[in-house]
Write an enzyme that holds these catalytic residues in place. Structure first.
Site, mmCIF file in Angstrom:
data_model
loop_
_atom_site.group_PDB
_atom_site.id
_atom_site.type_symbol
_atom_site.label_atom_id
_atom_site.label_comp_id
_atom_site.label_asym_id
_atom_site.label_seq_id
_atom_site.Cartn_x
_atom_site.Cartn_y
_atom_site.Cartn_z
ATOM 1 N N GLU A 155 -37.924 -54.364 -29.228
ATOM 2 C CA GLU A 155 -38.372 -53.251 -28.390
ATOM 3 C C GLU A 155 -39.734 -53.415 -27.723
ATOM 4 O O GLU A 155 -40.704 -52.739 -28.070
ATOM 5 C CB GLU A 155 -38.332 -51.934 -29.204
ATOM 6 N N GLU A 262 -29.101 -51.572 -31.769
ATOM 7 C CA GLU A 262 -29.413 -50.412 -32.618
ATOM 8 C C GLU A 262 -28.673 -49.219 -32.034
ATOM 9 O O GLU A 262 -28.761 -48.966 -30.831
ATOM 10 C CB GLU A 262 -30.916 -50.072 -32.629
HETATM 11 C C1 LIG Z 1 -35.796 -46.505 -34.754
HETATM 12 C C2 LIG Z 1 -36.780 -46.653 -35.846
HETATM 13 O O1 LIG Z 1 -37.225 -45.701 -36.394
HETATM 14 N N1 LIG Z 1 -37.107 -47.882 -36.137
HETATM 15 C C3 LIG Z 1 -37.990 -48.078 -37.177
HETATM 16 C C4 LIG Z 1 -37.220 -48.255 -38.323
HETATM 17 O O2 LIG Z 1 -37.983 -48.347 -39.362
HETATM 18 C C5 LIG Z 1 -38.955 -49.272 -39.319
HETATM 19 C C6 LIG Z 1 -39.737 -48.957 -40.495
HETATM 20 O O3 LIG Z 1 -39.749 -49.804 -41.142
HETATM 21 C C7 LIG Z 1 -39.808 -49.249 -38.120
HETATM 22 O O4 LIG Z 1 -40.639 -50.346 -38.062
HETATM 23 C C8 LIG Z 1 -38.948 -49.181 -36.954
HETATM 24 O O5 LIG Z 1 -39.689 -48.958 -35.848
#
Ligand SMILES: CC(=O)N[C@H]1CO[C@H](CO)[C@@H](O)[C@@H]1O
Ligand SMILES: *[C@@H]1O[C@H](CO)[C@@H](O)[C@H](O)[C@H]1NC(C)=O
Ligand SMILES: *[C@@H]1O[C@H](CO)[C@@H](O)[C@H](O)[C@H]1NC(C)=O
Length: 328
Positions: A155, A262
């Site tokens: 991302e 995702e």
């Molecule tokens: C979509 C999201 O929340 N991604 C997160 C998922 O969790 C990890 C935590 O460990 C984040 O780093 C991500 O950004």
């Protein structure tokens, strides 16, 4: 997904019997994200067991026996190499490799996902040269793992569009120069690599080249109001298909293939309908969509609404039978 968003996202889902669907075994991949080694991202390097952990080979084995064949394994670049151009932290690399081995020894695929948003120590990575060298070092470690997939970065967001292109190209070049020539490379775009904004934001990404011709465009798509994956509710029963339609056309128009790296929804009927609609649409366009990867499994999610960690994650009960018809 972003961690700050996630902190407000914790909540339990309700399991409801899934609707029955015709089996559509058209995807090459169906996977889950394996989260844990990137936890505690505000504490770098942080401590194993306190700030971060590693996914559990036992629950990975359960998910493989359930039919998942792809695991996107999150980690932080800074924990692996405290300096971007420096040596590996051998213990972190070893722990990561143990997870990758658990997946690939079972015949499934493992994605190396540096969960860094195009940043290193919170600064935008502005040197494609360093980034390509970093990828070359890591790819050399996994050059003979045919079931490993390299995901350039999680991302990218609010970055110069040309830089995002150049970082992805440098990663591809670094990986191939390191002798890793069999593996897929998943590239990601700007604006959190969203499928719904892909055409407007990331059109320049079509210029990426790979001598092995194994680039896969990884897009993310959540179905809540702002597309951030922080709510249990989905906008409507048709929002899944709607949000990936333009990106599907882009893949077709440009002769590319993609994957939804995702996605998730709360364990409720409207989200199940939206996700089924998205997967039906994608599988009817499986010449451009290789599959999809649920967000997320991992040992530390507790009752997080999207957790598919066996067997107590709300989505393990709430979604497994909804997703299984799409498994390869
Ligand atoms: C979509 C999201 O929340 N991604 C997160 C998922 O969790 C990890 C935590 O460990 C984040 O780093 C991500 O950004
Ligand atoms: C690696 O995992 C072991 C446990 O298996 C743990 O003791 C160690 O602290 C971990 N180290 C890192 C850097 O992850
Ligand atoms: C890769 O090669 C190394 C050494 O050549 C070997 O120890 C390792 O088992 C190989 N791994 C795979 C997945 O083939």
């Amino acid at each position: 997904m972003k961690l700050d968003a996630l902190l407000v996202a914790i909540g339990a889902g309700t399991a409801v019997a899934a609707p029955q669907h015709k089996k559509r075994a058209t995807f090459q991949f169906f996977g889950v994200n394996e989260s844990g080694a990137e936890f505690g991202e505000d504490t770098i390097p942080g401590e194993w067991g306190t700030d971060f952990t590693f996914p559990d080979p036992t629950t990975i084995a359960t998910l493989i026996s359930d039919g998942f064949n792809l695991f996107r394994v999150q980690f932080k670049m800074e924990r692996l190499t405290p300096e971007i151009t420096g040596a590996f932290d051998d213990a972190y690399l070893q722990n990561l490799t143990t997870v990758i081995d658990a997946v690939t020894d079972a015949g499934a695929y493992a994605i190396l996902d540096p969960h860094n948003y195009g940043r290193f120590n919170n600064e935008i990575i502005d040197s494609p040269e360093d980034f390509g060298a970093w990828w070359g070092s890591l790819a050399a470690e996994f050059a003979n793992y045919t079931n490993v997939i390299f995901d350039t970065n999680n991302e990218y967001y609010e970055m110069d569009q040309e830089l995002v292109l150049n970082l992805n190209q440098a990663a591809i070049d670094g990986i191939r120069a390191a002798g890793a020539t069999d593996q897929y490379i998943f590239v990601e775009g700007n604006s959190w690599t969203g499928a719904w904004t892909w055409v407007d934001v990331n059109d320049n990404m079509k210029a990426l080249t790979d001598p092995q011709d194994k680039i896969v465009y990884e897009m993310h798509q959540y179905l809540d109001e702002d597309g951030s994956g922080t709510a249990e509710a989905c906008v409507s029963g048709t929002i899944g298909e709607e949000r990936v339609t333009a990106a599907t056309q882009w893949l077709k128009d440009n002769g590319k293939v993609g994957i939804i790296g995702e996605f998730a929804g709360g364990s409720n009927d409207q989200c199940r309908e939206a996700i089924t609609g998205m997967l039906d649409y994608m599988s009817s366009n499986s010449e451009v969509w290789l599959g999809a990867i649920w967000w997320a499994a991992g040992p530390w999610w507790a009752d997080y609404m999207y957790s598919i960690e066996p067997t107590t994650g709300p989505a393990y009960d709430g979604y497994l039978s909804t997703l299984q018809p799409y498994f390869p």
